[in-house]
Design a protein around this motif. Structure first.
Motif, PDB file in Angstrom:
ATOM      1  N   SER A 114       1.243   4.504  -6.621  1.00 10.54           N
ATOM      2  CA  SER A 114       1.672   3.177  -7.049  1.00 10.54           C
ATOM      3  C   SER A 114       1.524   2.158  -5.919  1.00 10.54           C
ATOM      4  O   SER A 114       1.970   2.379  -4.793  1.00 10.54           O
ATOM      5  CB  SER A 114       3.127   3.234  -7.508  1.00 10.54           C
ATOM      6  N   HIS A 115       0.890   1.038  -6.236  1.00 11.11           N
ATOM      7  CA  HIS A 115       0.750  -0.095  -5.328  1.00 11.11           C
ATOM      8  C   HIS A 115       1.301  -1.339  -6.030  1.00 11.11           C
ATOM      9  O   HIS A 115       1.640  -1.304  -7.204  1.00 11.11           O
ATOM     10  CB  HIS A 115      -0.728  -0.335  -4.975  1.00 11.11           C
ATOM     11  N   ALA A 116       1.360  -2.434  -5.301  1.00  7.72           N
ATOM     12  CA  ALA A 116       1.797  -3.689  -5.913  1.00  7.72           C
ATOM     13  C   ALA A 116       1.115  -4.860  -5.229  1.00  7.72           C
ATOM     14  O   ALA A 116       0.753  -4.783  -4.051  1.00  7.72           O
ATOM     15  CB  ALA A 116       3.315  -3.834  -5.831  1.00  7.72           C
ATOM     16  N   LEU A 117       0.952  -5.946  -5.979  1.00  7.05           N
ATOM     17  CA  LEU A 117       0.406  -7.182  -5.444  1.00  7.05           C
ATOM     18  C   LEU A 117       1.446  -8.282  -5.669  1.00  7.05           C
ATOM     19  O   LEU A 117       1.939  -8.454  -6.790  1.00  7.05           O
ATOM     20  CB  LEU A 117      -0.920  -7.531  -6.102  1.00  7.05           C
ATOM     21  N   TYR A 144       0.832  -1.206   0.000  1.00  7.67           N
ATOM     22  CA  TYR A 144       0.000   0.000   0.000  1.00  7.67           C
ATOM     23  C   TYR A 144       0.868   1.260   0.000  1.00  7.67           C
ATOM     24  O   TYR A 144       1.908   1.312   0.673  1.00  7.67           O
ATOM     25  CB  TYR A 144      -0.886   0.040   1.241  1.00  7.67           C
ATOM     26  N   MET A 145       0.389   2.264  -0.710  1.00 14.55           N
ATOM     27  CA  MET A 145       1.028   3.574  -0.660  1.00 14.55           C
ATOM     28  C   MET A 145       0.663   4.271   0.642  1.00 14.55           C
ATOM     29  O   MET A 145      -0.498   4.283   1.041  1.00 14.55           O
ATOM     30  CB  MET A 145       0.586   4.434  -1.851  1.00 14.55           C
ATOM     31  N   THR A 147     -10.037   1.785   9.706  1.00 18.90           N
ATOM     32  CA  THR A 147      -8.847   0.990  10.014  1.00 18.90           C
ATOM     33  C   THR A 147      -7.821   0.998   8.888  1.00 18.90           C
ATOM     34  O   THR A 147      -6.695   0.536   9.084  1.00 18.90           O
ATOM     35  CB  THR A 147      -9.251  -0.465  10.304  1.00 18.90           C
ATOM     36  N   ARG A 148      -8.189   1.463   7.727  1.00 15.91           N
ATOM     37  CA  ARG A 148      -7.232   1.568   6.615  1.00 15.91           C
ATOM     38  C   ARG A 148      -7.620   2.718   5.706  1.00 15.91           C
ATOM     39  O   ARG A 148      -8.660   2.680   5.051  1.00 15.91           O
ATOM     40  CB  ARG A 148      -7.154   0.271   5.807  1.00 15.91           C
ATOM     41  N   VAL A 149      -6.783   3.735   5.663  1.00 19.52           N
ATOM     42  CA  VAL A 149      -6.987   4.883   4.789  1.00 19.52           C
ATOM     43  C   VAL A 149      -6.118   4.684   3.552  1.00 19.52           C
ATOM     44  O   VAL A 149      -4.903   4.492   3.657  1.00 19.52           O
ATOM     45  CB  VAL A 149      -6.616   6.200   5.497  1.00 19.52           C
ATOM     46  N   SER A 151       6.014   6.465   0.850  1.00 16.81           N
ATOM     47  CA  SER A 151       6.617   5.139   0.947  1.00 16.81           C
ATOM     48  C   SER A 151       5.515   4.083   0.902  1.00 16.81           C
ATOM     49  O   SER A 151       4.324   4.414   0.885  1.00 16.81           O
ATOM     50  CB  SER A 151       7.429   5.012   2.238  1.00 16.81           C
ATOM     51  N   GLN A 152       5.905   2.808   0.900  1.00 16.87           N
ATOM     52  CA  GLN A 152       4.928   1.737   0.851  1.00 16.87           C
ATOM     53  C   GLN A 152       4.965   0.910   2.138  1.00 16.87           C
ATOM     54  O   GLN A 152       6.005   0.766   2.775  1.00 16.87           O
ATOM     55  CB  GLN A 152       5.177   0.819  -0.355  1.00 16.87           C
ATOM     56  N   ALA A 153       3.808   0.397   2.509  1.00 14.93           N
ATOM     57  CA  ALA A 153       3.687  -0.504   3.655  1.00 14.93           C
ATOM     58  C   ALA A 153       2.954  -1.744   3.177  1.00 14.93           C
ATOM     59  O   ALA A 153       1.941  -1.658   2.483  1.00 14.93           O
ATOM     60  CB  ALA A 153       2.929   0.163   4.800  1.00 14.93           C
TER      61      ALA A 153
END
Length: 370
Positions: A349-352, A304-305, A342-344, A310-312
Motif C-alpha cells: 500500500s502506498h499513498a499520494l 512509499y512502502m 537510489t530508491r528501491v 512501514s511507510q516513508a
C-alpha cells in the motif's frame, strides 16, 4: 555509476603519467602507471585512491617520501601542460593533501590549499579539500574566505562547494555540521556572484545548512532578500527548497506563500495498482475561495512502502502559481515508478497526498506491484 568510473581509466592515467614524467623525469612513475592498468571493478572513488597510492609510491621511490614541497613543485610545473586536466587531477589533489597533512613544514598546510586553488580550474579540488577542513577547520576557512574575491570563478565556487556540509561523493567534515555558522560569511560574500556556476553552489550550500539550522538559513535568506541583485530571488528560492517542502513557516512566509482559503480536490489517479515499471498519472483541482489573490507552492507527497512494512514519505515539487479570487485550476502530473539504486520500491500500500503552502490535503491510496 559504471560510466562515471571510466572517467579515470588506463588511458587517462597514462596521459597523467606522461605529463608528470615531462615535469619530473627523475621520478619513475611506474607505480602510477601500474595503478592505471589495474582499475577494473573499482569505483570512481576507489580508482582515485588507487592512483593516488601509486603517485605516493613513485615519489617515495624517487627519494622523496613524505616530501610535500617536492610534489607541489612537480604538480605546479605540470600546470604548464594543457594535458594536465580532467578527472585524474582528483588523485593528484588527494596526493598533495596526504603529503601536506603528514608534513612538518609550518606553511605546507596553507600552501596545499593554494595548490588546490591553482588546480581547481583543471578539475575541482572540492573533494580533496575536505581532509584539510577536517584537520583544522578554522585554519582552512581563513584561506578559503580569501577565495571569495578570487578572479577565477572556479576558485570562488570551490570556496562554497568545497565547504558544503553534505557535498555529494565527499567525506563528511564533522565541524561543518556541528558549526553551520562557520561558512555563512563565505555564502554572504558569494550570493551575488556574477557567475551562475558559483551562485548555484551557494544555493545548494544554503540548502545543506537547512538540515540542521533552519532558522539560521531563513535569517540568511531574509538578509539576502533585503539586499538583492537580479539573481538573488532564484538563489534564495533554490536555497530554501527543502524548507519549503518541509513546510517551514519562516521559509514559506519569506517566499510569499501565506495561508490561503482554498478548496482542493483529492488527487484522482489513473490506476489503482502500479505494476513496475510504470508512470502513475494524477490530477486535481485547486480553487481560491478567498477574497485576495493567493500565491501557492504546490507540492505532492508520495508515501512509499518500506521493506519493514512501514511507510516513508518524500515530498516532490510540482509548481508555484498565483490564483485570483474565485479562480480554479486543474493540475496534472505523471510520477515515475522505477527500480533505481537510489530508491528501491517494495510492494504494498502506498499513498499520494497534496501539500499546498505547507498545508496537507486528502490523500489517495494505491497499490504497487514489483
Amino acid at each position: 555509476m559504471g560510466a562515471m568510473n571510466e572517467l579515470i581509466d588506463q588511458t587517462a592515467v597514462g596521459r597523467l603519467v606522461r605529463v608528470l614524467a615531462h615535469a619530473a623525469p627523475a621520478v619513475p612513475w611506474s607505480h602510477a602507471e601500474a595503478a592505471g592498468a589495474s582499475l577494473a571493478d573499482l569505483g570512481l572513488r576507489e580508482r582515485t585512491d588507487h592512483v593516488s597510492r601509486g603517485l605516493l609510491a613513485d615519489l617515495a621511490a624517487a627519494g622523496n617520501p613524505g616530501d610535500y614541497s617536492t610534489a607541489a613543485h612537480i604538480f605546479r610545473r605540470s600546470l604548464t601542460d594543457p594535458d594536465f586536466t580532467g578527472w585524474t587531477i582528483w588523485p593528484v589533489t588527494e596526493t598533495a593533501v596526504a603529503l601536506a597533512l603528514d608534513s612538518t613544514g609550518s606553511a605546507d598546510f596553507e600552501d596545499c590549499l593554494q595548490l588546490l586553488a591553482e588546480l581547481t580550474p583543471r578539475l575541482t579540488g572540492e573533494f580533496a579539500i575536505r581532509r584539510l577542513l577536517a584537520a583544522d577547520l578554522d585554519r582552512a576557512l581563513a584561506v578559503v574566505m580569501t577565495w571569495t574575491a578570487h578572479p577565477d570563478a572556479h576558485v570562488r565556487r570551490l570556496a562554497s562547494e568545497g565547504t558544503r556540509p553534505y557535498l555529494p561523493w565527499a567525506v563528511r567534515v564533522p565541524g561543518l555540521i556541528q558549526r553551520p555558522e562557520a561558512t555563512i560569511p563565505i555564502l554572504d560574500a558569494l550570493y551575488r556572484d556574477p557567475h551562475e556556476y558559483v551562485r548555484r553552489s551557494v544555493a545548494n550550500h544554503l540548502n545543506d545548512l537547512a538540515r540542521h539550522s533552519p532558522e539560521a538559513v531563513v535569517a540568511v535568506a531574509a538578509a539576502w532578500t533585503a539586499a538583492p541583485d537580479a539573481n538573488t530571488p532564484w538563489v534564495v528560492r533554490h536555497g530554501l527548497r527543502t524548507l519549503i517542502k518541509k513546510a517551514h513557516p519562516g521559509a514559506l512566509a519569506l517566499q510569499g506563500f501565506a495561508p490561503a482559503s482554498l478548496s482542493v480536490s483529492p488527487p484522482r489517479l489513473d490506476r489503482d495498482t502500479v505494476a513496475l515499471p510504470a508512470d502513475l498519472a494524477f490530477e486535481f483541482e485547486i480553487s481560491n475561495t478567498g477574497a485576495a489573490p493567493a500565491k501557492l507552492a504546490v507540492d505532492y507527497i508520495v508515501h512509499y512502502m518500506k521493506a519493514n512494512g512501514s511507510q516513508a514519505e518524500k515530498v516532490f515539487k510540482l509548481t508555484a502559481l498565483t490564483l485570483n479570487p474565485g479562480e480554479t485550476r486543474t493540475m496534472s502530473k505523471r510520477h515515475a515508478f522505477r527500480q533505481m539504486t537510489t530508491r528501491v520500491h517494495h510492494p504494498g500500500s502506498h499513498a499520494l497526498e497534496l501539500q499546498i503552502n505547507g498545508i496537507r490535503y486528502a490523500q489517495t491510496q494505491f497499490l504497487v506491484e514489483v
